[in-house]
Motif scaffolding. Structure first.
Motif, PDB file in Angstrom:
ATOM      1  N   ALA A   1     -44.047  72.309  99.204  1.00 42.49           N
ATOM      2  CA  ALA A   1     -46.005  73.075  99.107  1.00 42.49           C
ATOM      3  C   ALA A   1     -47.021  72.657  98.897  1.00 42.49           C
ATOM      4  O   ALA A   1     -47.723  73.322  98.751  1.00 42.49           O
ATOM      5  CB  ALA A   1     -44.991  74.429  97.859  1.00 42.49           C
ATOM      6  N   ALA A   2     -46.936  70.931  97.878  1.00 41.38           N
ATOM      7  CA  ALA A   2     -48.265  70.558  98.171  1.00 41.38           C
ATOM      8  C   ALA A   2     -48.737  70.792  99.231  1.00 41.38           C
ATOM      9  O   ALA A   2     -50.499  70.984  99.110  1.00 41.38           O
ATOM     10  CB  ALA A   2     -47.696  69.836  98.035  1.00 41.38           C
ATOM     11  N   LEU A   3     -47.859  70.893 100.474  1.00 35.27           N
ATOM     12  CA  LEU A   3     -49.294  71.178 101.913  1.00 35.27           C
ATOM     13  C   LEU A   3     -50.031  72.606 101.377  1.00 35.27           C
ATOM     14  O   LEU A   3     -50.663  72.750 102.222  1.00 35.27           O
ATOM     15  CB  LEU A   3     -48.222  71.334 102.570  1.00 35.27           C
ATOM     16  N   LEU A   4     -49.269  74.045 100.695  1.00 32.62           N
ATOM     17  CA  LEU A   4     -50.713  74.174 100.758  1.00 32.62           C
ATOM     18  C   LEU A   4     -51.910  74.454  99.774  1.00 32.62           C
ATOM     19  O   LEU A   4     -52.599  75.215 100.278  1.00 32.62           O
ATOM     20  CB  LEU A   4     -50.286  75.496  99.616  1.00 32.62           C
ATOM     21  N   GLY A   5     -51.983  73.405  99.329  1.00 31.64           N
ATOM     22  CA  GLY A   5     -53.275  73.047  98.671  1.00 31.64           C
ATOM     23  C   GLY A   5     -53.954  72.445  99.686  1.00 31.64           C
ATOM     24  O   GLY A   5     -55.074  72.955  99.171  1.00 31.64           O
TER      25      GLY A   5
ATOM     26  N   ASP B   1     -58.518  84.860 108.744  1.00 32.66           N
ATOM     27  CA  ASP B   1     -57.486  84.916 109.657  1.00 32.66           C
ATOM     28  C   ASP B   1     -56.630  84.124 110.369  1.00 32.66           C
ATOM     29  O   ASP B   1     -55.499  84.887 111.697  1.00 32.66           O
ATOM     30  CB  ASP B   1     -58.178  85.828 111.200  1.00 32.66           C
ATOM     31  N   ASP B   2     -57.322  82.331 110.459  1.00 34.27           N
ATOM     32  CA  ASP B   2     -56.181  81.593 110.699  1.00 34.27           C
ATOM     33  C   ASP B   2     -55.225  81.074 109.725  1.00 34.27           C
ATOM     34  O   ASP B   2     -54.304  80.033 109.724  1.00 34.27           O
ATOM     35  CB  ASP B   2     -56.403  80.409 111.908  1.00 34.27           C
ATOM     36  N   THR B   3     -55.045  81.674 108.143  1.00 38.03           N
ATOM     37  CA  THR B   3     -54.567  80.863 107.375  1.00 38.03           C
ATOM     38  C   THR B   3     -52.384  80.961 107.751  1.00 38.03           C
ATOM     39  O   THR B   3     -52.604  80.163 107.200  1.00 38.03           O
ATOM     40  CB  THR B   3     -54.759  81.807 105.734  1.00 38.03           C
ATOM     41  N   GLY B   4     -52.111  81.671 107.721  1.00 33.85           N
ATOM     42  CA  GLY B   4     -50.941  82.218 108.953  1.00 33.85           C
ATOM     43  C   GLY B   4     -50.776  80.705 109.410  1.00 33.85           C
ATOM     44  O   GLY B   4     -49.380  80.385 109.296  1.00 33.85           O
ATOM     45  N   SER B   5     -51.476  80.848 110.713  1.00 35.70           N
ATOM     46  CA  SER B   5     -51.581  79.629 111.743  1.00 35.70           C
ATOM     47  C   SER B   5     -51.317  78.109 111.025  1.00 35.70           C
ATOM     48  O   SER B   5     -51.035  77.636 111.320  1.00 35.70           O
ATOM     49  CB  SER B   5     -51.609  80.183 112.775  1.00 35.70           C
ATOM     50  N   ARG B   6     -52.655  78.378 110.078  1.00 35.40           N
ATOM     51  CA  ARG B   6     -52.211  77.011 109.568  1.00 35.40           C
ATOM     52  C   ARG B   6     -50.976  76.620 108.980  1.00 35.40           C
ATOM     53  O   ARG B   6     -51.024  75.090 108.626  1.00 35.40           O
ATOM     54  CB  ARG B   6     -54.052  76.736 109.432  1.00 35.40           C
TER      55      ARG B   6
ATOM     56  N   LEU C   1     -48.486  77.613 109.295  1.00 30.30           N
ATOM     57  CA  LEU C   1     -46.814  77.325 110.104  1.00 30.30           C
ATOM     58  C   LEU C   1     -47.615  76.118 110.448  1.00 30.30           C
ATOM     59  O   LEU C   1     -46.356  74.676 110.677  1.00 30.30           O
ATOM     60  CB  LEU C   1     -46.891  78.367 111.077  1.00 30.30           C
ATOM     61  N   ALA C   2     -48.541  75.477 111.520  1.00 31.02           N
ATOM     62  CA  ALA C   2     -48.654  74.238 111.734  1.00 31.02           C
ATOM     63  C   ALA C   2     -48.718  72.873 110.460  1.00 31.02           C
ATOM     64  O   ALA C   2     -48.529  71.869 110.862  1.00 31.02           O
ATOM     65  CB  ALA C   2     -50.081  73.834 112.354  1.00 31.02           C
ATOM     66  N   ALA C   3     -49.104  73.448 110.112  1.00 33.33           N
ATOM     67  CA  ALA C   3     -48.870  72.102 108.445  1.00 33.33           C
ATOM     68  C   ALA C   3     -47.197  71.634 108.619  1.00 33.33           C
ATOM     69  O   ALA C   3     -47.153  70.696 108.073  1.00 33.33           O
ATOM     70  CB  ALA C   3     -49.726  72.368 107.113  1.00 33.33           C
ATOM     71  N   MET C   4     -47.064  72.965 107.863  1.00 28.00           N
ATOM     72  CA  MET C   4     -45.454  73.037 107.615  1.00 28.00           C
ATOM     73  C   MET C   4     -44.537  71.758 108.484  1.00 28.00           C
ATOM     74  O   MET C   4     -44.008  71.075 108.489  1.00 28.00           O
ATOM     75  CB  MET C   4     -44.415  74.227 107.548  1.00 28.00           C
TER      76      MET C   4
ATOM     77  N   GLY D   1     -43.371  67.655 109.981  1.00 25.04           N
ATOM     78  CA  GLY D   1     -41.992  67.700 109.398  1.00 25.04           C
ATOM     79  C   GLY D   1     -40.355  68.792 109.580  1.00 25.04           C
ATOM     80  O   GLY D   1     -38.740  68.827 109.200  1.00 25.04           O
ATOM     81  N   LEU D   2     -41.297  69.748 108.793  1.00 22.77           N
ATOM     82  CA  LEU D   2     -40.431  71.305 108.498  1.00 22.77           C
ATOM     83  C   LEU D   2     -40.045  71.709 109.822  1.00 22.77           C
ATOM     84  O   LEU D   2     -40.648  71.448 111.095  1.00 22.77           O
ATOM     85  CB  LEU D   2     -41.330  72.047 108.069  1.00 22.77           C
ATOM     86  N   ASP D   3     -38.893  72.571 110.374  1.00 21.69           N
ATOM     87  CA  ASP D   3     -38.873  73.518 111.164  1.00 21.69           C
ATOM     88  C   ASP D   3     -38.842  75.018 110.690  1.00 21.69           C
ATOM     89  O   ASP D   3     -37.770  75.601 109.556  1.00 21.69           O
ATOM     90  CB  ASP D   3     -37.504  73.166 112.001  1.00 21.69           C
ATOM     91  N   PRO D   4     -39.838  76.039 110.056  1.00 25.69           N
ATOM     92  CA  PRO D   4     -39.298  77.247 109.556  1.00 25.69           C
ATOM     93  C   PRO D   4     -38.752  78.330 110.475  1.00 25.69           C
ATOM     94  O   PRO D   4     -39.286  78.101 110.855  1.00 25.69           O
ATOM     95  CB  PRO D   4     -40.929  77.545 108.988  1.00 25.69           C
ATOM     96  N   ALA D   5     -38.390  78.839 109.306  1.00 23.39           N
ATOM     97  CA  ALA D   5     -37.147  80.134 109.759  1.00 23.39           C
ATOM     98  C   ALA D   5     -38.803  80.683 109.773  1.00 23.39           C
ATOM     99  O   ALA D   5     -39.470  80.795 108.616  1.00 23.39           O
ATOM    100  CB  ALA D   5     -35.984  80.709 109.169  1.00 23.39           C
ATOM    101  N   GLU D   6     -39.050  82.125 110.633  1.00 21.29           N
ATOM    102  CA  GLU D   6     -39.674  83.256 110.167  1.00 21.29           C
ATOM    103  C   GLU D   6     -39.497  84.367 110.336  1.00 21.29           C
ATOM    104  O   GLU D   6     -38.174  84.755 110.253  1.00 21.29           O
ATOM    105  CB  GLU D   6     -40.616  83.404 111.911  1.00 21.29           C
ATOM    106  N   LEU D   7     -40.069  84.889 108.718  1.00 21.49           N
ATOM    107  CA  LEU D   7     -39.911  86.823 109.276  1.00 21.49           C
ATOM    108  C   LEU D   7     -40.451  87.169 109.073  1.00 21.49           C
ATOM    109  O   LEU D   7     -41.084  86.831 110.339  1.00 21.49           O
ATOM    110  CB  LEU D   7     -40.238  86.263 106.905  1.00 21.49           C
ATOM    111  N   PRO D   8     -39.776  89.000 108.797  1.00 19.28           N
ATOM    112  CA  PRO D   8     -40.999  90.154 109.693  1.00 19.28           C
ATOM    113  C   PRO D   8     -41.903  89.983 109.105  1.00 19.28           C
ATOM    114  O   PRO D   8     -42.403  89.288 107.857  1.00 19.28           O
ATOM    115  CB  PRO D   8     -40.279  91.257 108.939  1.00 19.28           C
ATOM    116  N   LEU D   9     -42.776  90.712 110.549  1.00 12.79           N
ATOM    117  CA  LEU D   9     -44.233  90.925 109.961  1.00 12.79           C
ATOM    118  C   LEU D   9     -44.521  91.732 109.036  1.00 12.79           C
ATOM    119  O   LEU D   9     -44.098  92.855 109.451  1.00 12.79           O
ATOM    120  CB  LEU D   9     -44.875  90.592 111.607  1.00 12.79           C
TER     121      LEU D   9
END
Length: 222
Positions: free
Chosen positions: A156-160, A167-172, A174-177, A181-189
């Motif tokens: 979670a340090a990557l969030l800092g 409007d690109d916070t979410g995509s950024r 996801l890209a940082a995750m 080296g993470l493979d995030p599972a996506e939840l509903p919008l």
């Protein structure tokens, strides 16, 4: 299985400081009442989620908040942390770190107080995903995210390092995750409650809730 620490990052709903984008359509007191109702409904959903450890990271003066007595009563049984950091991204990362310190070995799933339509079923689903996935993310319709979780909270340090309220916070995020080296599972919008249109749309999803009851009669989106 180690219980998930379910972290709510919240701001005390003080009139004039909470949900300011709802003014002048609403008064400062009404906007703070909306924020308080949203937080209370969110906390109810967390407490009703089986097998989690409720944690809240707060900022602001709870004594000056709308529905302060209700909020204080609702905090019983929670791990209560103070937010720290120079900007919101740093505070998010610190909240994960402090939650991990309070609950060693637990995955951490973080949500905010702007999606009062969350329910125990959705939160349980997110926790179940996090029991096998290394991370989860739930995107918001405004381009941000409403949930982020890490089986190893150190990630979670990557969030800092990610700009927030864009409007690109979410995509950024996801890209940082993925870059980590993470493979995030996506939840509903889901839709955050940021403006009057959001307020009315989300209130329609949760009739009978505190949040829906907090919407003043005759309120309308411009």
């Amino acid at each position: 299985m180690t219980p998930t620490a379910l972290l709510v990052v919240a701001k005390a709903p003080v009139p004039g400081l909470a949900k300011t984008r709802l003014t002048p359509d609403l008064s400062a007191e009404q906007a703070a009442g909306v924020a308080a109702a949203s937080l209370l409904d969110t906390m109810d959903a967390v407490v009703a989620t089986p097998g989690v450890r409720p944690v809240i990271a707060m900022t602001g003066d709870l004594d000056a908040a709308a529905r302060a007595d209700e909020l204080r009563a609702a905090l019983d049984g929670w791990t209560v942390l103070r937010q720290r950091g120079s900007d919101f991204g740093e505070r998010l990362a610190a909240a994960h770190a402090d939650t991990a310190a309070a609950h060693p070995g637990s995955p951490v799933l973080q949500i905010g107080m702007d999606t009062p339509q969350v329910n125990p079923e959705l939160l349980s689903h997110a926790c179940e995903l996090l029991s096998t996935a290394d991370s989860v993310i739930g995107m918001a319709e405004d381009g941000g995210w409403w949930a982020a979780g890490f089986r190893d909270p150190a990630f979670a340090a990557l969030l800092g390092g990610i700009p927030t309220s864009r409007d690109d916070t979410g995509s950024r995020t996801l890209a940082a995750m993925r870059s980590a080296g993470l493979d995030p599972a996506e939840l509903p919008l889901l839709s955050d409650v940021d403006n009057m249109a959001d307020l009315l749309a989300v209130a329609g999803l949760v009739p009978g809730s505190r949040f829906a009851a907090s919407v003043p009669a005759g309120a309308a989106a411009r």
